[in-house]
Design an enzyme around this catalytic site. Structure first.
Site, PDB file in Angstrom:
ATOM      1  N   ASP A 253      36.133  41.856  43.814  1.00 51.32           N
ATOM      2  CA  ASP A 253      37.388  41.133  43.460  1.00 51.32           C
ATOM      3  C   ASP A 253      36.684  39.820  42.757  1.00 51.32           C
ATOM      4  OD1 ASP A 253      39.403  42.227  44.973  1.00 51.32           O
ATOM      5  OD2 ASP A 253      38.650  41.360  46.705  1.00 51.32           O
TER       6      ASP A 253
ATOM      7  N   THR B 169      45.242  53.964  41.885  1.00 48.52           N
ATOM      8  CA  THR B 169      44.748  54.313  43.304  1.00 48.52           C
ATOM      9  C   THR B 169      45.804  54.460  44.375  1.00 48.52           C
ATOM     10  OG1 THR B 169      44.193  52.078  43.718  1.00 48.52           O
ATOM     11  CG2 THR B 169      42.502  53.495  42.725  1.00 48.52           C
TER      12      THR B 169
END
Lengths: 500, 500
Positions: free
Chosen positions: A267, A209
């Site tokens: 996360d 990304t």
């Protein structure tokens, strides 16, 4: 008797579904009808003993797929290693054995060794659907994997692919917990550590990304897509390498999980640790330096998060028999000047060549990381790193590594460039990492090697109205315009405040 | 300025991706390149003010998609209501606002009203990816939705689509918590309740994973795909209807979530309650009877699970202003004789027609449910139900409803049939619902209306070797063979033990 119902010739669909195996069948085909398959069915396809499970997409019209033929997405075609003329046998798959392990975790239970091995094995064999994998990733989000589960997952991931053995030690390695544009210390660190006579067989990833991964930047200067034998030759000759790890089958489940984790963007401390350390363990590394930039727009945003992550990394590394050290660094702003493969390569080369224009922050960070890594196997690491860099030995080693990987090339320059200027005077108090990265990507990075952003100012600088803050570099006018449009339509990534 | 980069003509791909909007673009198309889109990118597509977000699949070869053209999956094409010649504008979507609500829930937080409304709104507008929805479903698994969250989710789902208002009350309804093949009480219950003079505008679903849904069975006897106006006409004329709910936009998020929930197969009490009651509330029902079969191979497997689910249903119904009653029934074996649309329709008609061959268990269950439903608005419900059925009023009402829906048709009969015989003598002690359902599906149900399974024996019967246990009915020889192959290759769905 069933032969009549479950066999079809296979053709490539030439559709990239991003690693999800998909089979395309016409709604009027006899296999769909007799097997009761419907869109979104999971279908087991067997060709000469190889099996995969694919998701069915039903073709409802048009004529691109001939009657009584099934087409496979690129991933499915490659997973079965098919040749033209292949014929597949279609059946309803048994539910993957690991589905019950995932279910247990989803309902709040724990994952033991066997559960982790089943999940990773089914992930690699593509027996789990994307929805199953999303459920697994979700069930591990936050702190939902405890230490024992993280160790079990890491070991399962390490053992699921190739494990490199270098026959001698110590084997040094580094990893940066991402999120900081331009922080391209790896080529410098490898050159210094190899110049010091240590083994550092570094594998790096391409950008997923971000505007550039280390492999993308390195590829501007030398070939990186080496196979295992070629990599071994480079490391035996020069002590180090900087190659793309994607083709080496190290912890292959990691890439498959990352494909699901990235878009969800949860996360998970446990999954991050398993991802990092399974790859390092599979690469045969014994001593690993973890660079961990901390900042509001970096991956790790607080010292508390850094502490928890470091503790978990240490605990799992102990279980793997690895020695690691965590180097916390400032993650508040981009590092170096360039963001994008070639622009970052310029910074790397400027540091290695001791150019007066070399970005001081990139040099200092590379020396910090190399020094800390050398400290893991000796003393006075930082001083030694400085000597090897300043004396030109690191540059010579880098050039030798590039030569061994296939030959060095100077990075190119983008044909299109336009500066973005300050619209007010003052002092730069912050630079938004994420927005700078987005502008670099819109300009074409990492696909276009010379595209990206070149920073002309840094946090702490004072600027006048009209002074260039950064430059957008692009290979086409269209991409330049698009990146500038985006820049103009949002708040500036540079915060400029009245100088005191 | 951006017009150059982000526009492409659109064509239908004729690919059914099961409600997931997918856009197919060639890797060499200018929009992919200038926007930096890669496979699996989420892309916003705007056509004349309508917008959807689709997942990109990249075409890497072949020639079915012309250059500089984008193809849309069926769902994407329909969502944008496109005509040939349409041109789309492509951009990077903002992350859906509800992603942070899902993240909160994943990390163990709670969903408030606003969070539920955001998630449901983004679900309907297809702004959430399948991975996002899988994460949401996973975060609600088991008992992770508390009562207040379940109420908030139910209200958000109810309000997201059409809400029917019948202008008078009470409005009666029933729902069966699935899992029991052949338990086709609905047409009988509607006929009885409407014959009693009550309003019962029943919407039913087609089969998703079962061999027949009520809509599939009803469709063998009368048209069911009525629009809202036609449905209203039937209800005004006859007091009741049995139509397919899929085209009426009642709680549309429910279908989208079920698409993700089914393959994951996590039981979430909260999501099940929200699914059931949001549909009933949207249909304007005030008094609802929930039929809940309990058994080891049914959806609800224990009395403890039934109790917890009933309590949650009652609490949420109170918040919605609905009166409900839960009717727990035996879910240990199939009901009636037929499994499959036409075979079940025969059973329904036999009960309504008071045939001596009518399955007694289906009749008793239908009377139980109709009686309990009538009790919600009066007294002596069970007795009234029996009188209406036995006196022929229910049959007459059913025929009138079929006529109003478009005309009654007698169910057909499958051209292929083969019995499956007992391979030992003894007493039948159990029948596996799931395996019987699978055989019926392999034989072609529900797609083939007359295909399925006809039970020739029941739990408690004693059988001799060679005596028929059940028959497989199919429309093609291939499907018959396939169902029989499967039957022969596994343990029998009938457990036969030594008679005492």
């Amino acid at each position: 008797m069933t032969e009549r119902h479950d066999i079809l010739p296979l053709v490539p669909a030439d559709i990239d579904t991003y690693r999800q195996p998909v089979v395309y069948m016409r709604e009027d085909c006899h296999v769909c009808r007799s097997e009761g398959f419907g869109t979104q069915s999971r279908i087991e396809i067997e060709v000469e003993g190889k099996r995969i499970i694919a998701t069915l997409n039903v073709i409802t019209g048009g004529d691109w797929l001939p009657q009584e033929t099934a087409a496979l997405s690129n991933t499915a075609w490659e997973a079965l290693a098919l040749q033209p003329g292949a014929v597949g046998r279609f059946s309803h798959p048994e539910p993957p054995v690991s589905a019950s392990a995932i279910r247990t975790k989803v309902y709040g239970g724990r994952l033991d060794d066997a559960a982790c091995r089943a999940i990773i094995s089914d992930t690699i064999q593509r027996r789990l659907s994307d929805l199953d994998l999303a459920a697994f990733v979700t069930s591990c989000a936050g702190d939902r994997l405890d230490e024992a589960e993280t160790i079990a997952l890491t070991l399962a991931m390490r053992d699921a692919g190739v494990r490199l053995d270098w026959g001698r030690g110590p084997v040094l390695d580094k990893h940066c917990v991402g999120g900081l544009p331009g922080n391209r210390t790896t080529p410098i660190v490898v050159a210094i550590v190899a110049a010091a006579g240590h083994l550092i067989p570094k594998t790096s990833s391409r950008a997923i990304t971000s505007p550039a991964g280390t492999a993308d930047t390195m590829e501007v200067m030398a070939p990186v897509a080496l196979d295992q034998a070629a990599m071994r030759g480079v490391v035996e000759a020069e002590g180090g390498c900087i190659v793309w790890g994607g083709g080496l089958d190290l912890s292959p489940a990691d890439d498959m999980l990352i494909r699901i984790e990235r878009p969800l963007d949860f996360d998970s401390e446990g999954q991050m640790v398993a991802s990092i350390l399974s790859k390092k363990a599979a690469a045969g590394s014994s001593h690993v330096l973890i660079d961990m930039p901390i900042g509001p727009t970096a991956k790790v945003r607080s010292y508390a998060a850094a502490k928890a992550l470091s503790d978990r990394l240490q605990a799992v590394a102990r279980a793997l028999g690895q020695t690691i050290s965590v180097n916390r660094s400032d993650g508040s702003a981009p590092v170096g000047r360039g963001i994008g493969p070639a622009l970052e390569a310029y910074d790397v080369l400027a540091v290695l060549r001791r150019s007066p224009q070399a970005p001081a922050d990139l040099r200092e960070r590379a020396l910090d990381v190399a020094g800390a890594l050398l400290e893991l196997v000796g003393t006075n690491g930082r001083q030694l790193a400085g000597e090897l860099l300043d004396g030109g030995k690191a540059e010579a080693k880098f050039m030798a590594i590039c030569a061994a990987q296939g030959g060095f090339t100077e990075p190119g320059e983008a044909p299109q460039m336009q500066p973005v200027n300050a619209d007010r005077a003052g002092r730069i108090t912050a630079i938004d990492n994420r927005r700078i990265a987005k502008i670099a990507k819109l300009a074409g990075a990492p696909g276009r090697k010379t595209s990206g952003v070149l920073l002309r100012t840094r946090v702490g600088d004072t600027v006048e109205i009209g002074q260039p803050l950064f430059e957008v570099h692009a290979e086409t006018q269209g991409e330049l315009a698009w990146a500038l449009d985006f820049t103009a339509s949002r708040d500036s990534p540079f915060r400029v405040e009245d100088a005191p």
